[in-house]
Scaffold this motif. Structure first.
Motif, short mmCIF file in Angstrom:
data_model
loop_
_atom_site.label_atom_id
_atom_site.label_comp_id
_atom_site.label_asym_id
_atom_site.label_seq_id
_atom_site.Cartn_x
_atom_site.Cartn_y
_atom_site.Cartn_z
N LYS A 425 12.83 17.46 27.03
CA LYS A 425 11.51 16.79 27.65
C LYS A 425 12.28 15.66 28.53
CE LYS A 425 7.53 14.00 27.02
NZ LYS A 425 6.52 13.59 25.97
N GLU A 426 13.18 14.82 27.68
CA GLU A 426 13.65 13.64 28.17
C GLU A 426 14.90 13.68 29.14
OE1 GLU A 426 12.40 10.81 27.98
OE2 GLU A 426 10.92 11.28 26.45
N ASN A 427 15.60 15.02 29.46
CA ASN A 427 16.71 15.11 30.26
C ASN A 427 16.37 16.34 31.16
OD1 ASN A 427 18.74 13.59 28.87
ND2 ASN A 427 17.96 14.75 27.23
N THR A 428 17.03 16.45 32.10
CA THR A 428 16.69 17.41 33.29
C THR A 428 17.82 18.65 33.24
OG1 THR A 428 15.85 15.90 34.93
CG2 THR A 428 16.52 17.78 35.74
N ILE A 429 17.29 19.84 33.30
CA ILE A 429 18.25 21.01 33.51
C ILE A 429 17.98 21.62 34.80
CG2 ILE A 429 18.85 23.23 32.34
CD1 ILE A 429 17.92 22.10 29.64
N ALA A 430 18.76 21.44 35.72
CA ALA A 430 18.54 21.99 36.92
C ALA A 430 19.76 22.63 37.62
CB ALA A 430 17.69 20.85 37.83
#
Length: 430
Positions: A425-430
Motif C-alpha cells: 500500500k505504501e509503495n508503488t509497483i509500476a
C-alpha cells in the motif's frame, strides 16, 4: 548488586561488583552445595567446616562455584531490570576481568545481544513491475502432455524383441570380480528403456532381447558412484527379460477432453488450460514483485548481524532438511555418504540463505513495532480455519489440537500478511 555496562556493536559487557558481605554469602552457598563431596578424617562426610576444607584443599576451593552462583543471579537480575536487552547467545565470563580483594569481587559477563536497528526507507519506494510471462502454445501442449502421460496405458507386447522406449520387466544379478555385491540383485523390476535410470550402457544392451531370454550385460560403475567400493569398477549383470509393455497415449480429441475434464470439446479444454497458466504466470510475477519490494526494504536498512543468530538459523535449516530426508526413508548420514558432503559443507550451503532470512526477520520485526501491527483474534481464527480446510479437517477438530505455540505461529502469519499489505500500500509497483 552494582553494575556498569559497555556495548561494542552487538557485544555487551556487564561488569558486576559484589561487596565482601555479598561475596561471603555466595561462598557459603557454594560450600553448602558442595561440602557433601568431601571426606575429612575426624568429621562425618559432608560435615567438615568450610575453613577446614579450605585449609586442606586450598583457599579457592569454592571460588569457582561461588562465582557461578553470583554471576547467574546477578545476570538474571540485570535482565529483569533491563528489558530492552535481548541476548541471542549464552553469556560467558571474562576471566581477565575477575578481581577479588578485601572490598569484594568484580567480574564481567559478556553476551551477544540483538542488534539495534535504525530502519531505512520502507515507504514511498518505486519498484519496477515484473511483466508476466506470455503463455505460448507450447505451454498448453506441455500441460496436455502431462495429462496424457497420466492417462496412458501399457499394452503387453509378445511378438517382438525389446525396443527403445519399451517398459520391460526383468530380473538381474550383478557381480564385480565374480562376486555378488549389495544391492546388485533384484527380481520383477520395471525399467523404461532410454530413461537412463540404470548405469550408463545397461539399458542399451537390453535392446534386441526377447521375452524369456537371459544375457550378460557388461558395464562400468562411474567414478562418482555413491558406493565407495564400486566406484569405477567393471561389473557383469546377468539379466532375464520377463515381459515387455509399450506405452499407449490417449488420442488427443474431444473424447479425451470429456474424459479428463468438465469440457465437451478439446478447444474449450485448451482454452481453460491457457486461462489457468495465465493466472499462474500472473501470480508468479506478483510474487517476484513482492520479493523485489522486500529485498529493497531490507537492503535500505544497514546493520551487522551477530554470527550466533546466523548459526542458529542454519541449525534450523539443517533440522528441517533432516525432517525432509526422513520422509524419503533417509537420514543425514546416508545423505552425506551418497553425496560425499560433510556437515560443514551443508552448513556453508545454507549460510547466505540464513543471513538473508535473519536480516529480513529483524527488519520486519522493527517495522511491525514501528507501525504497531497486531494480530486480531478474528484474523487469526480465519487463518486457522483456512489451514484446517486445506488439510481436510474441520475448524472445530483442528483448533482443539492446537498448542499455544501453534497459535503463535498463526498469529505471526497474520502479522506477516498485514505487514506485506502495508508495504504494498505504501509503495508503488509500476
Amino acid at each position: 548488586m552494582k553494575y556498569t555496562q559497555n556495548k561494542d556493536k552487538n557485544t555487551l559487557t556487564i561488569t558486576f561488583k559484589a561487596t565482601a558481605e555479598e561475596w561471603a554469602d555466595f561462598e557459603k552457598r557454594a560450600y553448602d552445595q558442595n561440602k557433601g563431596k568431601y571426606n575429612v578424617p575426624g568429621f562425618r562426610k559432608g560435615h567438615a567446616p568450610k575453613h577446614v576444607l579450605e585449609q586442606r584443599y586450598g583457599k579457592g576451593l569454592f571460588l569457582e562455584d561461588a562465582l557461578y552462583l553470583c554471576a547467574q543471579e546477578y545476570y538474571t537480575e540485570f535482565l529483569d531490570k533491563n528489558k530492552g536487552v535481548e541476548p541471542v547467545a549464552r553469556p560467558s565470563l571474562d576471566e581477565k576481568a575477575f578481581n577479588i580483594d578485601d572490598k569484594g569481587v568484580t567480574f564481567a559477563v559478556v553476551v551477544t545481544v540483538r542488534p539495534e536497528i535504525t530502519l531505512g526507507q520502507y515507504k514511498g519506494l518505486t519498484i519496477k513491475k515484473t511483466e508476466p510471462q506470455k503463455v505460448k502454445a507450447a505451454d498448453v501442449d506441455a500441460e496436455i502432455s502431462k495429462v496424457r502421460e497420466r492417462n496412458a496405458r501399457y499394452i503387453e507386447v509378445t511378438d517382438r524383441p525389446v525396443q527403445d522406449g519399451d517398459q520391460v520387466n526383468l530380473d538381474y544379478s550383478g557381480k564385480t570380480d565374480g562376486v555378488a555385491f549389495d544391492g546388485g540383485t533384484a527380481e520383477g523390476q520395471t525399467l523404461t528403456i532410454g530413461s537412463h535410470t540404470f548405469i550408463e550402457g545397461f539399458e542399451e544392451q537390453l535392446v534386441g532381447m526377447n521375452i524369456g531370454e537371459t544375457r550378460d550385460i557388461n558395464v562400468t560403475f562411474p567414478e562418482e558412484y555413491h558406493a565407495e567400493e564400486l566406484k569405477g569398477k567393471p561389473a557383469v549383470f546377468t539379466v532375464k527379460i520377463n515381459g515387455i509393455t509399450v506405452k499407449e497415449l490417449p488420442e488427443l480429441d474431444d473424447e479425451f477432453a470429456k474424459d479428463v475434464s468438465e469440457f465437451d470439446t478439446l478447444k474449450d479444454y485448451k482454452a481453460d488450460i491457457k486461462k489457468n497458466i495465465t493466472e499462474r504466470y500472473n501470480k508468479d510475477a506478483e510474487r517476484e514483485d513482492e520479493s523485489k519490494l522486500i529485498e529493497t526494504v531490507v537492503g535500505n536498512t544497514k546493520f551487522d548481524i551477530p554470527d550466533e543468530m546466523i548459526e542458529e538459523q542454519i541449525d534450523q535449516f539443517v533440522e528441517d532438511f533432516k525432517y525432509q530426508l526422513s520422509y524419503q526413508g533417509l537420514n543425514i548420514e546416508s545423505y552425506f555418504k551418497y553425496t560425499d558432503k560433510t556437515m560443514a559443507d551443508l552448513r556453508n550451503e545454507y549460510r547466505d540463505r540464513a543471513e538473508k532470512s535473519v536480516r529480513t526477520r529483524l527488519v520486519f520485526e522493527e517495522i511491525v513495532k514501528a507501525e504497531k501491527i497486531k494480530a486480531n483474534k478474528k484474523d487469526v481464527e480465519a487463518k486457522i480455519k483456512e489451514y484446517a480446510e486445506r488439510i481436510g479437517s474441520t475448524y472445530e477438530d483442528f483448533s482443539k489440537q492446537l498448542q499455544e505455540s501453534d497459535r503463535y505461529y498463526f498469529e505471526n502469519q497474520v502479522i506477516t500478511d498485514s505487514l506485506l499489505a502495508l508495504l504494498k500500500k505504501e509503495n508503488t509497483i509500476a
